[in-house]
Design an enzyme around this catalytic site. Sequence first.
Site, PDB file in Angstrom:
ATOM      1  N   GLY A 192      -1.542   1.047   7.600  1.00 54.44           N
ATOM      2  CA  GLY A 192      -0.254   1.151   6.788  1.00 54.44           C
ATOM      3  C   GLY A 192      -0.544   1.821   5.491  1.00 54.44           C
ATOM      4  N   PRO A 193       0.469   2.076   4.740  1.00 52.46           N
ATOM      5  CA  PRO A 193       0.330   2.870   3.895  1.00 52.46           C
ATOM      6  C   PRO A 193      -0.567   2.537   2.603  1.00 52.46           C
ATOM      7  CG  PRO A 193       2.454   1.747   3.543  1.00 52.46           C
ATOM      8  CD  PRO A 193       1.779   1.495   5.018  1.00 52.46           C
ATOM      9  N   PRO A 194      -1.123   3.336   1.360  1.00 51.95           N
ATOM     10  CA  PRO A 194      -1.844   2.805   0.629  1.00 51.95           C
ATOM     11  C   PRO A 194      -1.146   1.737  -0.258  1.00 51.95           C
ATOM     12  CG  PRO A 194      -1.548   5.186   0.616  1.00 51.95           C
ATOM     13  CD  PRO A 194      -0.535   4.601   1.549  1.00 51.95           C
ATOM     14  N   LYS A 197      -4.480  -3.828   2.455  1.00 54.30           N
ATOM     15  CA  LYS A 197      -5.217  -4.034   4.098  1.00 54.30           C
ATOM     16  C   LYS A 197      -6.692  -4.361   3.533  1.00 54.30           C
ATOM     17  CE  LYS A 197      -4.547   0.252   4.878  1.00 54.30           C
ATOM     18  NZ  LYS A 197      -3.669   0.586   3.476  1.00 54.30           N
ATOM     19  N   THR A 198      -7.301  -3.815   2.369  1.00 53.59           N
ATOM     20  CA  THR A 198      -8.637  -4.026   2.140  1.00 53.59           C
ATOM     21  C   THR A 198      -8.915  -5.671   1.432  1.00 53.59           C
ATOM     22  OG1 THR A 198      -8.902  -1.724   1.532  1.00 53.59           O
ATOM     23  CG2 THR A 198     -10.554  -3.442   0.706  1.00 53.59           C
ATOM     24  N   SER A 238      13.842  11.504  14.868  1.00 58.58           N
ATOM     25  CA  SER A 238      14.545  10.257  14.533  1.00 58.58           C
ATOM     26  C   SER A 238      15.911  11.019  13.814  1.00 58.58           C
ATOM     27  CB  SER A 238      13.967   9.476  13.488  1.00 58.58           C
ATOM     28  OG  SER A 238      13.602  10.045  12.374  1.00 58.58           O
ATOM     29  N   LYS A 260      12.640   2.159   6.817  1.00 59.02           N
ATOM     30  CA  LYS A 260      13.722   3.093   6.879  1.00 59.02           C
ATOM     31  C   LYS A 260      15.196   2.361   6.216  1.00 59.02           C
ATOM     32  CE  LYS A 260      12.526   6.367  10.359  1.00 59.02           C
ATOM     33  NZ  LYS A 260      12.806   7.027  11.743  1.00 59.02           N
TER      34      LYS A 260
END
Length: 856
Positions: free
Chosen positions: A426-428, A432-433, A749, A792
């Site tokens: 996923g994005p920063p 996640k961490t 897309s 989106k």
Amino acid sequence: MGERFNLPVLPLRDTVVYPGVAVPISAGRPGTVEAVEEAMSGDRRLFAVAQKENVDEAEPDVLYSVGTVVRIIQTHRVRGGLQLLVQGDERAEAVHYEKAGDSMLRASLIPLIRLPPRNPEDPTLQALDKELRDRAAELGTRRGVPAEALNQLIQGVDDAGSFADLVAFYLDLPTPDKQKLLEVLDDEERMRRSLVAVERELARIDAQEDIQAKVQEELGERQREMLLREQLKQIQQELGDEDDKKDVEELRERIEALELEEDARVEVERELKRLERTSPQSAEYQVIRTFLEWITELPWSARTEDKIDLAVAEEILDEDHYGLEDVKDRIIEFLAVRKLQMDRSPPPQPPVANGEDPALEAGNGGAEQDLFSEESELSTSDGEDGEDGEDGEDTLDGEDIDGPEPQPQKVDQELVGRGPILLFTGPPGVGKTSIAQSIARALGRKYARISLGGARDEADIRGHRRTYVGAMPGRIIQGMRQVKSKNPVFLLDEVDKLGISFQGDPSAALLEVLDPAQNSTFTDHYLGIQFDLSEVLFIATANYVDRIPPPLLDRMERVDFSGYTEREKLEIAKRYLLPRQRREAGLDDSELTLTDDAIRTITSQYTREAGVRQLERELGKVARKVARKIAAEELEEVTVTPEEVRELLGRPRVHPEKMRTEDAVGVATGMFYTPMGGDIMFVEASVMPGDGGLVLTGQLGDVMKESGRAALTFAKSRHQAYGIPEKHLKDTEVHIHVPAGAIPKDGPSAGITIASALVSALSGRKVRRDVAMTGELTLTGRVLPIGGIKEKVLGAVRAGIHEIILPAENEAALEELPDQVLETLTVHLVEDLDQVIDVALQKREELSPALQPASG
């Protein structure tokens, strides 16, 4: 036989004095000092006699009877006694000893007369004397006596018998042997015995030199140095320097306490024996010692007990993270499977006598296969047809992992410890961490983290071989030593940013680490022995999945983290970010307050991200500026509103796209996805006289250009249905432009967006400004599914658009959207471009006469 006479006794330890020889003697015992003082007050003579035993109290029974009458030449008082220099005069025999004074002995003596040779001119005697002198000179030379001193000593004694006494004194003989030579009165016999002793001494020196030469030849210079160091070691031990020995013994005790496999124990004990043989001053000593210390500090058997309580785990996840419901559900499912494995796994059963494993008997195989089936579901995707979910990109489940059916095995504690390797993508800044830390808390395990961003050397994973100077284990083993547990939660951060260089590919080294079938025998180059990683729960994180090598990606189960919605960011800021920034700025809760609208303003106008890192930085700026004012006593408390945000943070730095103010011909609204989140974009199309060509601008990629060509071809093929005049099919040039030309753009897309803009420009029909769309277009007009639906749609909602067009096959992706967003949306699911045109373009009857297609 001469007359008897009495003299004080000078008892000697480990030495014998001969007539004619000057000997230095240390006198420290009370009886000896008393005897010397009496002699000094008289004729300065003493009876020097050797002791049979080396004892402090010189009793008559420990003294020999034959000794030497000596004369004191010089005395010197030193600390603890006297230093004497005595000269031997003649042999004498003690008839008896008696006590005199406190501790002194007195001897009644009779002189002993030497028996000189009968014929001093006898050639045999002369030859014996010459041989004794020559061999004595050779012995002195071999011992390192200077030639000048040696010649003076030998030539200074002419009498053969006296020279024999001199040689006997300097021989390296035990005290009893020297005493026997003293008691021989026949000069010729004493000369023979002295010569034999000299020859033996020379033979011993020859043999020692031969042995040393052979050993020196075999050992060489390095072994000679080791031998010298061993001698130095013995000397240090004699001096009490035994710290190194204690260190080795301590290492031995620690190694014996380890639960090592047989092969590993043999290797470790071999290195320990090498350490014992190596000098502490050697560089090799430190290399071996460091290796053994690494061995003793690794968790070979230490582990933490899993305590899985699903309710507590869910509470921990909710406490640490807001939102991410899909991710939390997936983690709870994982913990639930682990709990069932632990609760239902029977203890290991010993093999039966005939060598068969009872776990493979009929009746047990089915249960074991069920357990493996549960684990297999965790490590593969949901699909059975091998397709990549719905659209092949940005899906939750990833690719299907094909492989042979797992074979039934014996269920034991090792299998319970194994599980899927999770990959958080996923994005920063989306958590996640931090959620990996929450998993460790929920499991009650230790937590280890290593960052792989920029790692370009295979040795970062596997370590360096010990032959290199400064070698160290890889970062996996370093992390295991740090947590001191065999089953931690181990986070491999930024796994998509591994590099490749001439030093190797670290991603290839990770293949073994992240393969449950292989990591039980992981071998670090530095250790050189196997270390079991099968009980470690590995979690990897990445921002870009396409940068992970396929073999490595195949070993991990992917869990997608999408960006936060505006509402989620608001709640995260209120619950976590703002309180933390208050503490860091030294503010109380009452001193700084932000309204919800102020936080929304910061989120939309000062940040552009999927996560919340930049939002936290902006909140930190606000807190510091408020802290400055409060510290200067300008204000006591501050409530920040949207109007005050600009005053504190300056002009807005982010200008997101907003819904157009009016409908326009040739301008369609599309949706796009970046790792920073989703947003809308405008596709502009214009028609002009020309040669029928197509111009595409806006720094478009190859895929996007192909989408434009396909859209133009399909629009021309359906020109009658879309009301496009035939004259626009030829002698007309079409120009398609996507604004923000400095930003590269690519992907399939935007196909239906480009087609809508083209049809609008060619037909003169306006495109609705309140409709956003996304989807891939084929040459036949079909609309294919795409990825990134959630991001989106959220981007479109942020821009103020609440009516969207999506491919029909993406209907399932709408379930990922929050309920509060779905309630405000109108979604059109389409299968072909005709349906898109019907929704996106105004109806013909809505067009004013001025906007009707021109006829000429």
